[in-house]
Design a protein around this motif. Structure first.
Motif, PDB file in Angstrom:
ATOM      1  N   GLU A   1       0.490  84.542  12.375  1.00  0.00           N
ATOM      2  CA  GLU A   1       1.304  84.205  10.939  1.00  0.00           C
ATOM      3  C   GLU A   1       1.802  82.921  10.867  1.00  0.00           C
ATOM      4  O   GLU A   1       2.175  82.310  12.149  1.00  0.00           O
ATOM      5  CB  GLU A   1       2.634  85.122  11.090  1.00  0.00           C
TER       6      GLU A   1
ATOM      7  N   THR B   1       8.002  82.269   8.962  1.00  0.00           N
ATOM      8  CA  THR B   1       8.831  82.227   8.055  1.00  0.00           C
ATOM      9  C   THR B   1      10.085  83.133   8.610  1.00  0.00           C
ATOM     10  O   THR B   1      10.384  83.431   9.423  1.00  0.00           O
ATOM     11  CB  THR B   1       8.663  83.200   6.599  1.00  0.00           C
TER      12      THR B   1
ATOM     13  N   VAL C   1      10.448  86.178  10.798  1.00  0.00           N
ATOM     14  CA  VAL C   1       9.085  86.774  11.031  1.00  0.00           C
ATOM     15  C   VAL C   1       9.065  87.538  12.397  1.00  0.00           C
ATOM     16  O   VAL C   1       8.240  88.482  12.477  1.00  0.00           O
ATOM     17  CB  VAL C   1       7.986  85.613  10.677  1.00  0.00           C
TER      18      VAL C   1
END
Length: 297
Positions: A153, A156, A159
């Protein structure tokens, strides 16, 4: 990190792994729950079925995390001799103590009520455990479902909370994690607790197994210190407000009495867990929850 044994010789049939490919596998992650509510991944646990009704449980501790945890956070996995420091622990055609302590047996009178409570129409004690928030009374361990695939990923905020052991997060630099020291510590703690690797865009590893081995004790200690400092500041603020006559304490928590009576009845019949009951009554504190139950006329 202390050496992990990968060539241990089984001592009996219960600890001798089955050979071949399983016909069915289900997987979870064992997590230790801190008093403050944070969850720390300590082991993978797999249930595997083979032909001729043979089955086995495989427990794989995350040693680089476990080794850094103090005794008040993690005391071991019931039924597993962690002093052996095995890479994998096997329980073949045998229900491990860890599973037996927190799942219903076939002979339980209210078995089908318990299965229905998690929308399970067949008996599978491990799947039942994965669908509940059930935990034994004598430890702080829970089990959450583990997915097979690994995820990569982009970073953010928040997360790390949704990721699991072995997932990766890409950042420009570690400074990207937060704008404040406390925010940085929180993000890094969650990454460490979930066993998430952090890499930069050049492919350089910033946090991985080796990093966690060294950092987990520090990040746990920092978390405890921060909680203690917050408690001190809060008490000081309350005392200051009292002296000014401005402190009136917490507002009473409003609870729908009908809902409270309903969950009390279901708890008495062991149809739901305490965590589920608290969620339905929207009460965040166990002490408050039990007090509200006692206050029922």
């Amino acid at each position: 990190m202390k050496a992990v044994v990968t060539d241990w010789k089984p001592i009996n049939r219960t600890t001798t792994p089955l050979i071949g490919n399983p016909t069915y596998t289900n997987s979870g992650i064992i997590k230790a729950v801190m008093k403050s509510g944070e969850k720390i991944s300590v082991s993978q646990i797999d249930y595997q079925e083979y032909d001729e009704e043979n089955f086995q449980y495989v427990i794989r501790p995350y040693w680089e995390i476990v080794d850094g945890l103090p005794a008040d956070v993690f005391q071991g996995i019931p039924g597993i001799n962690m002093d052996l420091r095995l890479e994998k622990y096997y329980r073949v055609n045998y229900i491990p103590t860890f599973i037996a302590e927190r799942t219903p047996s076939k002979n339980r009178e209210d078995l089908w009520d318990l299965l229905d409570s998690v929308e399970l129409d067949y008996y599978d004690r491990f799947e039942w455990l994965l669908r509940t928030t059930m935990r034994a009374a004598n430890d702080n361990l829970i089990v959450e479902r583990r997915r097979d695939e690994k995820i990569v990923e982009e970073f953010t905020s928040g997360v790390f909370a949704s990721l699991q052991y072995g997932d990766k997060v890409i950042v420009d630099s570690l400074e990207e994690l937060a704008d404040t020291a406390s925010g940085f510590a929180d993000e890094l703690f969650t990454a460490m607790a979930n066993g998430v690797d952090i890499i930069n865009r050049k492919g350089q590893v910033l946090v991985d197994v080796t990093t966690r081995e060294a950092a987990v004790p520090i990040i746990i200690a920092q978390k405890k210190i921060a909680k203690h400092e917050y408690a001190i500041k809060r008490r000081a603020g309350i005392e200051k407000a009292k002296k000014k006559g401005k402190y009136v304490g917490r507002k009473p928590i409003e609870v729908d009495e009908d809902v409270l009576r309903e969950v009390k009845l279901e708890l008495e019949k062991k149809l739901i867990s305490v965590d589920e009951a608290m969620k339905r009554t929207k009460i965040g504190s166990k002490s408050t929850f039990y007090r509200k139950l006692r206050e029922l006329s």
